[in-house]
Motif scaffolding. Structure first.
Motif, PDB file in Angstrom:
ATOM      1  N   ILE A 150      49.126  38.369  33.605  1.00 57.33           N
ATOM      2  CA  ILE A 150      49.397  37.130  32.867  1.00 57.33           C
ATOM      3  C   ILE A 150      48.408  37.041  31.720  1.00 57.33           C
ATOM      4  CG2 ILE A 150      49.471  34.606  32.996  1.00 57.33           C
ATOM      5  CD1 ILE A 150      50.146  34.815  35.915  1.00 57.33           C
ATOM      6  N   ALA A 151      48.890  36.683  30.562  1.00 59.87           N
ATOM      7  CA  ALA A 151      48.043  36.656  29.364  1.00 59.87           C
ATOM      8  C   ALA A 151      47.162  35.408  29.347  1.00 59.87           C
ATOM      9  CB  ALA A 151      48.912  36.705  28.110  1.00 59.87           C
ATOM     10  N   VAL A 152      46.295  35.292  30.355  1.00 68.13           N
ATOM     11  CA  VAL A 152      45.380  34.162  30.467  1.00 68.13           C
ATOM     12  C   VAL A 152      43.971  34.707  30.700  1.00 68.13           C
ATOM     13  CG1 VAL A 152      44.728  32.180  31.892  1.00 68.13           C
ATOM     14  CG2 VAL A 152      47.118  32.578  31.342  1.00 68.13           C
ATOM     15  N   PRO A 153      42.975  34.227  29.970  1.00 65.71           N
ATOM     16  CA  PRO A 153      41.599  34.675  30.224  1.00 65.71           C
ATOM     17  C   PRO A 153      41.190  34.355  31.663  1.00 65.71           C
ATOM     18  CG  PRO A 153      41.741  33.425  28.170  1.00 65.71           C
ATOM     19  CD  PRO A 153      43.053  33.259  28.856  1.00 65.71           C
ATOM     20  N   TYR A 154      40.374  35.208  32.243  1.00 65.36           N
ATOM     21  CA  TYR A 154      39.980  35.002  33.633  1.00 65.36           C
ATOM     22  C   TYR A 154      38.553  35.466  33.862  1.00 65.36           C
ATOM     23  CZ  TYR A 154      40.810  40.039  34.081  1.00 65.36           C
ATOM     24  OH  TYR A 154      40.772  41.413  33.899  1.00 65.36           O
ATOM     25  N   VAL A 155      37.963  34.972  34.952  1.00 65.82           N
ATOM     26  CA  VAL A 155      36.673  35.465  35.423  1.00 65.82           C
ATOM     27  C   VAL A 155      36.748  35.552  36.936  1.00 65.82           C
ATOM     28  CG1 VAL A 155      35.680  33.126  35.489  1.00 65.82           C
ATOM     29  CG2 VAL A 155      34.176  35.130  35.440  1.00 65.82           C
ATOM     30  N   GLY A 156      36.191  36.610  37.488  1.00 61.55           N
ATOM     31  CA  GLY A 156      36.203  36.794  38.931  1.00 61.55           C
ATOM     32  C   GLY A 156      35.273  37.924  39.312  1.00 61.55           C
ATOM     33  N   VAL A 157      35.440  38.438  40.521  1.00 64.07           N
ATOM     34  CA  VAL A 157      34.711  39.615  40.973  1.00 64.07           C
ATOM     35  C   VAL A 157      35.728  40.665  41.393  1.00 64.07           C
ATOM     36  CG1 VAL A 157      32.713  38.266  41.744  1.00 64.07           C
ATOM     37  CG2 VAL A 157      34.531  38.823  43.378  1.00 64.07           C
ATOM     38  N   ASP A 158      35.243  41.888  41.579  1.00 59.06           N
ATOM     39  CA  ASP A 158      36.104  42.969  42.054  1.00 59.06           C
ATOM     40  C   ASP A 158      36.200  42.855  43.583  1.00 59.06           C
ATOM     41  OD1 ASP A 158      37.296  45.362  42.841  1.00 59.06           O
ATOM     42  OD2 ASP A 158      36.324  46.533  41.264  1.00 59.06           O
ATOM     43  N   ASN A 159      37.198  42.120  44.055  1.00 60.06           N
ATOM     44  CA  ASN A 159      37.323  41.852  45.484  1.00 60.06           C
ATOM     45  C   ASN A 159      37.572  43.120  46.297  1.00 60.06           C
ATOM     46  OD1 ASN A 159      37.224  38.819  45.866  1.00 60.06           O
ATOM     47  ND2 ASN A 159      38.742  38.969  44.226  1.00 60.06           N
ATOM     48  N   TYR A 160      38.310  44.048  45.737  1.00 59.65           N
ATOM     49  CA  TYR A 160      38.609  45.307  46.425  1.00 59.65           C
ATOM     50  C   TYR A 160      37.320  46.087  46.687  1.00 59.65           C
ATOM     51  CZ  TYR A 160      40.174  50.165  46.970  1.00 59.65           C
ATOM     52  OH  TYR A 160      40.348  51.432  47.424  1.00 59.65           O
ATOM     53  N   ARG A 171      27.814  29.992  40.671  1.00 59.85           N
ATOM     54  CA  ARG A 171      27.520  29.154  39.508  1.00 59.85           C
ATOM     55  C   ARG A 171      27.885  29.874  38.212  1.00 59.85           C
ATOM     56  NH1 ARG A 171      24.497  24.442  39.009  1.00 59.85           N
ATOM     57  NH2 ARG A 171      23.949  23.938  36.858  1.00 59.85           N
ATOM     58  N   ALA A 172      27.583  31.184  38.147  1.00 61.99           N
ATOM     59  CA  ALA A 172      27.917  31.959  36.953  1.00 61.99           C
ATOM     60  C   ALA A 172      29.419  32.061  36.754  1.00 61.99           C
ATOM     61  CB  ALA A 172      27.300  33.362  37.039  1.00 61.99           C
ATOM     62  N   LEU A 173      30.186  32.099  37.849  1.00 58.23           N
ATOM     63  CA  LEU A 173      31.643  32.101  37.725  1.00 58.23           C
ATOM     64  C   LEU A 173      32.120  30.824  37.036  1.00 58.23           C
ATOM     65  CD1 LEU A 173      32.636  33.487  41.246  1.00 58.23           C
ATOM     66  CD2 LEU A 173      33.175  34.573  39.058  1.00 58.23           C
ATOM     67  N   GLY A 174      31.568  29.682  37.460  1.00 57.13           N
ATOM     68  CA  GLY A 174      31.942  28.422  36.835  1.00 57.13           C
ATOM     69  C   GLY A 174      31.510  28.335  35.383  1.00 57.13           C
ATOM     70  N   GLU A 175      30.277  28.756  35.108  1.00 57.62           N
ATOM     71  CA  GLU A 175      29.777  28.707  33.731  1.00 57.62           C
ATOM     72  C   GLU A 175      30.614  29.598  32.821  1.00 57.62           C
ATOM     73  OE1 GLU A 175      25.041  27.935  34.795  1.00 57.62           O
ATOM     74  OE2 GLU A 175      25.786  29.958  34.397  1.00 57.62           O
ATOM     75  N   THR A 176      30.936  30.798  33.304  1.00 57.67           N
ATOM     76  CA  THR A 176      31.713  31.731  32.481  1.00 57.67           C
ATOM     77  C   THR A 176      33.120  31.199  32.246  1.00 57.67           C
ATOM     78  OG1 THR A 176      30.443  33.581  33.397  1.00 57.67           O
ATOM     79  CG2 THR A 176      32.508  34.115  32.275  1.00 57.67           C
ATOM     80  N   ALA A 177      33.722  30.606  33.278  1.00 59.80           N
ATOM     81  CA  ALA A 177      35.068  30.040  33.118  1.00 59.80           C
ATOM     82  C   ALA A 177      35.065  28.966  32.037  1.00 59.80           C
ATOM     83  CB  ALA A 177      35.560  29.463  34.441  1.00 59.80           C
ATOM     84  N   ALA A 178      34.059  28.099  32.064  1.00 63.27           N
ATOM     85  CA  ALA A 178      33.977  27.035  31.054  1.00 63.27           C
ATOM     86  C   ALA A 178      33.770  27.618  29.662  1.00 63.27           C
ATOM     87  CB  ALA A 178      32.848  26.070  31.408  1.00 63.27           C
ATOM     88  N   GLN A 179      32.945  28.641  29.562  1.00 66.20           N
ATOM     89  CA  GLN A 179      32.707  29.273  28.256  1.00 66.20           C
ATOM     90  C   GLN A 179      33.979  29.922  27.716  1.00 66.20           C
ATOM     91  OE1 GLN A 179      29.520  31.818  29.489  1.00 66.20           O
ATOM     92  NE2 GLN A 179      27.975  30.192  29.412  1.00 66.20           N
ATOM     93  N   LEU A 180      34.736  30.586  28.595  1.00 67.25           N
ATOM     94  CA  LEU A 180      35.999  31.189  28.166  1.00 67.25           C
ATOM     95  C   LEU A 180      36.969  30.120  27.665  1.00 67.25           C
ATOM     96  CD1 LEU A 180      36.625  33.792  31.032  1.00 67.25           C
ATOM     97  CD2 LEU A 180      35.809  34.267  28.716  1.00 67.25           C
ATOM     98  N   LEU A 181      37.028  28.998  28.372  1.00 64.52           N
ATOM     99  CA  LEU A 181      37.937  27.924  27.967  1.00 64.52           C
ATOM    100  C   LEU A 181      37.508  27.323  26.635  1.00 64.52           C
ATOM    101  CD1 LEU A 181      40.327  26.078  28.470  1.00 64.52           C
ATOM    102  CD2 LEU A 181      38.850  24.637  29.891  1.00 64.52           C
ATOM    103  N   LEU A 182      36.219  27.085  26.452  1.00 62.41           N
ATOM    104  CA  LEU A 182      35.739  26.511  25.196  1.00 62.41           C
ATOM    105  C   LEU A 182      36.001  27.466  24.031  1.00 62.41           C
ATOM    106  CD1 LEU A 182      32.380  24.905  26.382  1.00 62.41           C
ATOM    107  CD2 LEU A 182      34.518  23.743  25.803  1.00 62.41           C
ATOM    108  N   ARG A 183      35.882  28.773  24.305  1.00 60.52           N
ATOM    109  CA  ARG A 183      36.190  29.751  23.259  1.00 60.52           C
ATOM    110  C   ARG A 183      37.672  29.673  22.883  1.00 60.52           C
ATOM    111  NH1 ARG A 183      34.553  35.607  24.903  1.00 60.52           N
ATOM    112  NH2 ARG A 183      33.127  34.462  26.263  1.00 60.52           N
TER     113      ARG A 183
END
Length: 335
Positions: A156-166, A299-311
């Motif tokens: 999906i063409a949506v910015p995302y932040v996460g970890v490599d769960n696999y 916390r970094a996941l939340g901060e990065t998500a907010a930064q991606l959205l603001l961008r």
């Protein structure tokens, strides 16, 4: 000096400061073109009169609400609290407020919250709902300003932040293998979640790579992430012949439930059964024994998500890439 009043008008401020209404408006909206001395004079009058900017009226004029939605599938899950703190800290730094939305992982409730975006009553959204729920919004991914956090679909063409769960799940299982375990069970979550599917895949592949069996009876799937679900699943798993000597749970809440089940069965941890969780929520270090887990940088996941959205809000036409943050195995007494 006129008495201080919270109902003072912008005209009263202009009269008190000896400037035009337009000048007061420029000062209050932090616009350029006002001399420092004039700005100071206006702010002195604002303080003296107790004037408060009508944010609602301003938002109607500028079509900006300064409101960001954070959509969470379960606000009772402690995993999300630190993520929300990270979102809120970045949002406040940039003059935004955060509205926490409990969707229950239901597509209908999520869509209802997205109506706030469609009607410009919110500026953007951060979605932590299952990727399967997010698919319903895929056709609006280029229209509505939102980003995905933790749960995402790269298709999906949506910015995302996460970890490599696999990879993270594989690290957890490999840790148990190095501790001598060959019968390793899995307490997994709702398969609607990408993390559940990816962590199960990592678990299975790590066992296969080590030449170990992954018996279906050693796997339990639960519909919630509460402690009781983890306890019940572990009791079922340990009731079998040749029960596992180690349990990997896909969340710390499930792993803490597993510890409770093992105490009920008088099983010593880690001597008889080892337990590894996932997330590293605050209570994980306080359990007895303290829980070995895969730490997510919440916390970094939340901060990065907010930064991606603001961008994305700053430049709707820009391509904002997805981000994977590092995880870490935190070894404690449970393994």
């Amino acid at each position: 000096m006129p008495p201080k009043s919270t109902s003072a008008s912008i005209s009263a401020v202009a009269l008190h400061a000896g400037v035009s209404v337009a000048t007061v408006s420029r000062v209050m909206n932090d616009m350029d073109g006002v001399r420092p001395g004039t700005r100071d004079k206006v702010m002195a009058s604002v303080t003296a009169l107790g004037y408060r900017l009508n944010h609602l009226a301003r938002n109607l004029r500028t079509a900006a609400s300064r409101l960001l939605l954070t959509m969470v599938p379960d606000v009772g899950n402690p995993f999300y609290s630190e993520i929300v703190r990270g979102i809120d800290s970045v949002a406040r730094e940039h003059g935004y407020f955060v509205m926490l939305c409990d969707t229950g992982a239901e597509a209908g409730r999520e869509s209802a919250y997205f109506d706030l975006l469609r009607t410009h009553r919110a500026d953007g959204a951060i979605c932590l709902d299952p990727d399967t729920v997010q698919h319903a919004l895929a056709n609006e991914s280029n229209v509505l300003p939102w980003v995905a956090c933790c749960e995402f679909d790269p298709g999906i063409a949506v910015p995302y932040v996460g970890v490599d769960n696999y990879r993270a799940a594989g690290d957890a299982v490999r840790h148990l293998i190095t501790r001598g375990h060959t019968r390793i069970g899995l307490v997994n979550s709702d398969q609607r979640y990408r993390y559940a599917r990816e962590r199960q895949r990592g678990y299975l592949d790590a066992l296969q790579s080590a030449g170990l069996q992954a018996r279906p009876q050693w796997r339990r799937q639960v519909d919630s992430l509460d402690y009781e679900a983890g306890k019940h699943a572990t009791l079922q798993m340990m009731a079998q012949p040749d029960a596992p000597t180690a349990v990997f749970a896909v969340s710390d809440t499930l792993a803490i439930g597993a510890l409770s089940a093992l105490r009920q069965l008088n099983k010593r941890v880690p001597e008889e059964v080892a337990v590894v969780g996932f997330d590293d929520i605050a209570i994980a270090a306080q359990t007895w024994p303290a829980l070995t887990t895969i730490a997510q940088p919440m916390r970094a996941l939340g901060e990065t998500a907010a930064q991606l959205l603001l961008r994305r809000l700053a430049d709707p036409e820009a391509t904002v890439q997805g981000v994977l943050l590092p995880h870490q195995l935190v070894q404690r007494e449970s393994s």
